[in-house]
Motif scaffolding. Structure first.
Motif, short mmCIF file in Angstrom:
data_model
loop_
_atom_site.label_atom_id
_atom_site.label_comp_id
_atom_site.label_asym_id
_atom_site.label_seq_id
_atom_site.Cartn_x
_atom_site.Cartn_y
_atom_site.Cartn_z
N LEU A 135 23.37 37.84 1.15
CA LEU A 135 23.28 36.60 0.37
C LEU A 135 24.45 35.70 0.77
CD1 LEU A 135 22.57 34.72 -2.00
CD2 LEU A 135 23.58 36.40 -3.54
N LEU A 136 24.12 34.51 1.25
CA LEU A 136 25.17 33.56 1.66
C LEU A 136 25.61 32.76 0.44
CD1 LEU A 136 23.49 32.27 4.96
CD2 LEU A 136 25.11 34.16 4.68
N ALA A 137 26.74 33.13 -0.11
CA ALA A 137 27.17 32.49 -1.35
C ALA A 137 28.61 32.00 -1.23
CB ALA A 137 27.03 33.45 -2.52
N GLY A 138 28.99 31.60 -0.01
CA GLY A 138 30.36 31.16 0.20
C GLY A 138 30.51 29.65 0.10
N GLY A 139 29.39 28.93 -0.04
CA GLY A 139 29.43 27.46 -0.03
C GLY A 139 30.11 26.91 -1.27
N GLY A 181 28.97 24.03 -2.85
CA GLY A 181 28.02 23.36 -3.73
C GLY A 181 28.55 22.03 -4.24
N THR A 182 29.21 21.29 -3.35
CA THR A 182 29.85 20.04 -3.82
C THR A 182 28.83 19.03 -4.36
OG1 THR A 182 29.92 19.52 -1.48
CG2 THR A 182 32.01 19.98 -2.53
N ARG A 183 27.62 19.05 -3.78
CA ARG A 183 26.64 18.05 -4.23
C ARG A 183 26.22 18.29 -5.67
NH1 ARG A 183 22.70 18.64 0.77
NH2 ARG A 183 23.88 20.57 0.97
N LEU A 184 26.31 19.54 -6.10
CA LEU A 184 25.94 19.85 -7.49
C LEU A 184 27.08 19.56 -8.46
CD1 LEU A 184 23.97 23.21 -7.70
CD2 LEU A 184 23.25 20.96 -8.47
N ILE A 216 34.38 38.37 2.29
CA ILE A 216 34.86 36.98 2.24
C ILE A 216 34.74 36.32 3.61
CG2 ILE A 216 36.88 35.54 1.75
CD1 ILE A 216 37.91 37.55 -0.13
N GLN A 217 34.21 35.12 3.64
CA GLN A 217 34.16 34.39 4.91
C GLN A 217 35.50 33.70 5.16
OE1 GLN A 217 31.27 31.03 3.30
NE2 GLN A 217 32.26 30.35 5.18
N GLU A 218 35.68 33.24 6.39
CA GLU A 218 36.95 32.61 6.72
C GLU A 218 36.99 31.15 6.23
OE1 GLU A 218 35.79 34.67 9.89
OE2 GLU A 218 36.58 35.95 8.30
N SER A 258 19.86 31.91 1.46
CA SER A 258 20.77 31.03 0.73
C SER A 258 20.74 31.32 -0.76
CB SER A 258 20.41 29.57 0.98
OG SER A 258 19.14 29.33 0.45
N VAL A 259 21.78 30.89 -1.42
CA VAL A 259 21.93 31.19 -2.85
C VAL A 259 21.16 30.20 -3.72
CG1 VAL A 259 24.03 29.77 -3.19
CG2 VAL A 259 23.71 31.82 -4.55
N ASP A 260 20.77 29.06 -3.13
CA ASP A 260 20.33 27.98 -4.01
C ASP A 260 18.81 27.79 -4.08
OD1 ASP A 260 20.06 27.02 -1.45
OD2 ASP A 260 21.73 25.61 -1.61
N ILE A 302 17.99 23.93 -4.65
CA ILE A 302 18.73 23.12 -5.64
C ILE A 302 20.00 22.60 -4.96
CG2 ILE A 302 19.83 23.08 -7.91
CD1 ILE A 302 18.07 25.42 -8.73
N LYS A 303 19.91 21.39 -4.43
CA LYS A 303 21.05 20.80 -3.74
C LYS A 303 21.75 19.77 -4.64
CE LYS A 303 20.24 22.89 0.20
NZ LYS A 303 21.13 24.00 0.61
N ASN A 304 20.93 19.09 -5.47
CA ASN A 304 21.46 18.02 -6.32
C ASN A 304 20.99 18.27 -7.74
OD1 ASN A 304 22.32 16.29 -3.97
ND2 ASN A 304 20.13 16.46 -3.56
P1 UTP Z 1 24.72 24.23 1.96
O1 UTP Z 1 24.58 23.80 3.36
O2 UTP Z 1 23.81 23.62 0.98
O3 UTP Z 1 26.25 24.03 1.53
O4 UTP Z 1 24.61 25.81 1.92
P2 UTP Z 1 26.98 24.19 0.14
O5 UTP Z 1 28.43 24.34 0.46
O6 UTP Z 1 26.38 25.26 -0.72
O7 UTP Z 1 26.69 22.83 -0.62
P3 UTP Z 1 27.29 21.35 -0.40
O8 UTP Z 1 26.84 20.93 0.98
O9 UTP Z 1 28.79 21.48 -0.55
O10 UTP Z 1 26.66 20.56 -1.51
C1 UTP Z 1 23.46 26.54 2.27
C2 UTP Z 1 23.76 27.99 1.99
O11 UTP Z 1 24.83 28.46 2.82
C3 UTP Z 1 25.88 28.97 2.03
C4 UTP Z 1 25.71 28.32 0.67
O12 UTP Z 1 26.34 29.11 -0.33
C5 UTP Z 1 24.20 28.28 0.55
O13 UTP Z 1 23.69 29.53 0.18
N1 UTP Z 1 27.17 28.62 2.64
C6 UTP Z 1 27.43 27.34 3.02
C7 UTP Z 1 28.10 29.61 2.82
O14 UTP Z 1 27.86 30.79 2.46
N2 UTP Z 1 29.29 29.27 3.40
C8 UTP Z 1 29.59 28.01 3.77
O15 UTP Z 1 30.71 27.77 4.28
C9 UTP Z 1 28.64 27.02 3.59
#
Ligand code: UTP
Length: 409
Positions: free
Chosen positions: A95-99, A101-104, A178-180, A234-236, A386-388
């Motif tokens: 599960l890629l959950a390191g983002g 989510g700034t848009r949210l 943890i990602q870098e 992706s997590v969203d 769910i981006k926004n």
């Molecule tokens: P997004 O490209 O939508 O990026 O991520 P984000 O950081 O979640 O959202 P914004 O752009 O800041 O609004 C798509 C997927 O990749 C993961 C996110 O958690 C999501 O599951 N991701 C994104 C990572 O795991 N690491 C990152 O550095 C960026």
């Protein structure tokens, strides 16, 4: 670790002396952590902003799809072979959950978003529930779930899973890594500081997930479980179906080392990366790279030739990923809003993009594989990103889709 003099020299060589301007007023631990950040900087990358060019696209052609009709016809066979992989426990999920989510605009991990209306439904919970469903079907075989977090949300994410008893998933099958992080610069290529003694950093994109997983020491865990395939997602997207036996079976039937779930674009201009062949290899082309002519081109049945968008749900053969470990993914330079402290150490939260971040992307892994099978899924059943908060790809649109799929919110 670098000492102060070495750090000063290194920064001076690259015109970044300002990074140490507050050194004298930092605590010992802040000094140490800043020196470590400086040591880890990749100046070659940072300096590439000054001359960055977009990567050139190769010769683009349409790619063959496993579409819904094909899947309907072959479902029994695909499912049988995919189920064998799951029953044997040869499958793992990431599960890629390191983002961020700034848009949210959330101030916590995106997976903690509660998309319920009168009930509580967290994204993390829903994804785990979706996985439990498959796991139960697969004679309860274990499917390890690796969760990629970042420095910014790791502790909170672990805590959330623990407090919620891993949402019913066996805790011995859940692993966090943890990602870098990567530094950020302003439009002049100067490193930004997020605190007087700290470089502004952010997660380095979702492309480095496999090297981060390996760095965390989990390759052995995967081998000891005889893992053959890895599914990243992706997590969203609460409708995300992972460890899908039909998808696994279709990928195997096509002799491929990877597969990508795709949906039909809602309209030709939709802003999604679409699958194609690039110089004869499976690839993803971004919407802004398609010419008008290509965007609207159709086959004899009126189907868009570049009309199948990726939804960040891919499977990969583990041995191929290992083979590619030494290959460097391209780094994308992305304009972003970056919080920073100015010369007077005042915190500034810009309303508009003010600099660049450096990210690697999961789609670039596709380009390295021998062949990636585009596997069509029903958009309304599997794609509710769910981006926004409102509008397209939002909490509002996801709620509608979840209700359409019978979920009580
Ligand atoms: P997004 O490209 O939508 O990026 O991520 P984000 O950081 O979640 O959202 P914004 O752009 O800041 O609004 C798509 C997927 O990749 C993961 C996110 O958690 C999501 O599951 N991701 C994104 C990572 O795991 N690491 C990152 O550095 C960026």
């Amino acid at each position: 670790m670098l000492d102060l003099e070495e750090a000063r020299t290194l920064l001076a060589e690259h015109g970044q002396e300002h990074v140490l301007r507050n050194y004298g007023i930092l605590s010992d631990s802040e000094k140490e952590s800043l020196l470590r950040q400086i040591e880890a900087l990749d100046f070659e990358l940072i300096e590439s902003v000054k001359c960055h060019e977009k990567q050139k696209t190769g010769k683009v052609e349409p790619i063959q799809f496993v579409d819904i009709d094909n899947i309907r016809e072959n479902k029994v066979d695909y499912k049988r072979s995919g189920m064998e992989v799951l029953d044997d426990g040869r499958f793992a999920c990431v599960l890629l959950a390191g983002g961020m989510g700034t848009r949210l605009g959330l101030d916590k991990p995106k997976g903690e978003l509660n998309y319920g209306i009168t009930e509580t439904h967290y994204l993390f919970q829903k994804l785990v529930e979706n996985l439990i469903q498959v796991r139960n079907e697969a004679k309860g075989a274990s499917i390890p779930l690796f969760i990629m977090t970042s420095e910014k949300n790791d502790q909170e994410t672990r805590k959330f899973f623990q407090e919620n008893d891993f949402f019913g998933y066996p805790s011995e099958d859940v692993f966090f890594f943890i990602q870098e992080m990567a530094a950020a610069v302003d439009y002049n290529g100067k490193l930004l500081m997020e605190e007087p003694g700290r470089l502004a950093t952010s997660p380095n994109g979702n492309g480095g997930w496999f090297s981060s997983l390996v760095r965390a020491g989990y390759l052995e865990e995967l081998h000891s479980r005889n893992t053959e395939w890895i599914n990243i997602f992706s997590v969203d997207n609460p409708l995300q179906k992972m460890a899908d036996p039909v998808f696994i079976g279709a990928t195997i039937a096509n002799g491929a080392d990877s597969g990508s779930k795709v949906v039909r674009k809602a309209y030709p201009e939709e802003k999604m990366g679409v699958m194609c062949l690039e110089d004869g290899r499976s690839s993803v082309i971004e919407y802004y790279e398609l010419s008008d002519e290509m965007r609207n081109a159709t086959d004899d049945n009126g189907t868009l030739l570049y009309g199948f968008g990726v939804i960040l749900n891919y499977i990969f053969k583990l041995d191929k990923l290992e083979e590619l470990l030494s290959k460097k993914l391209p780094c994308h330079i992305v304009e972003k809003k970056i919080q920073y402290v100015d010369d007077k150490n005042q915190l500034i939260s810009p309303e508009e993009p003010n600099g660049y971040k450096f990210e690697t992307l999961a789609v670039d892994v596709i380009r390295l594989m021998d062949y990636c099978v585009p596997f069509e899924v029903e958009r309304q059943r599997e794609f509710a990103p769910i981006k926004n908060l409102h509008g397209k790809d939002s909490l509002d649109s996801a709620r509608e889709l979840l209700e359409l799929n019978g979920e009580k919110l």
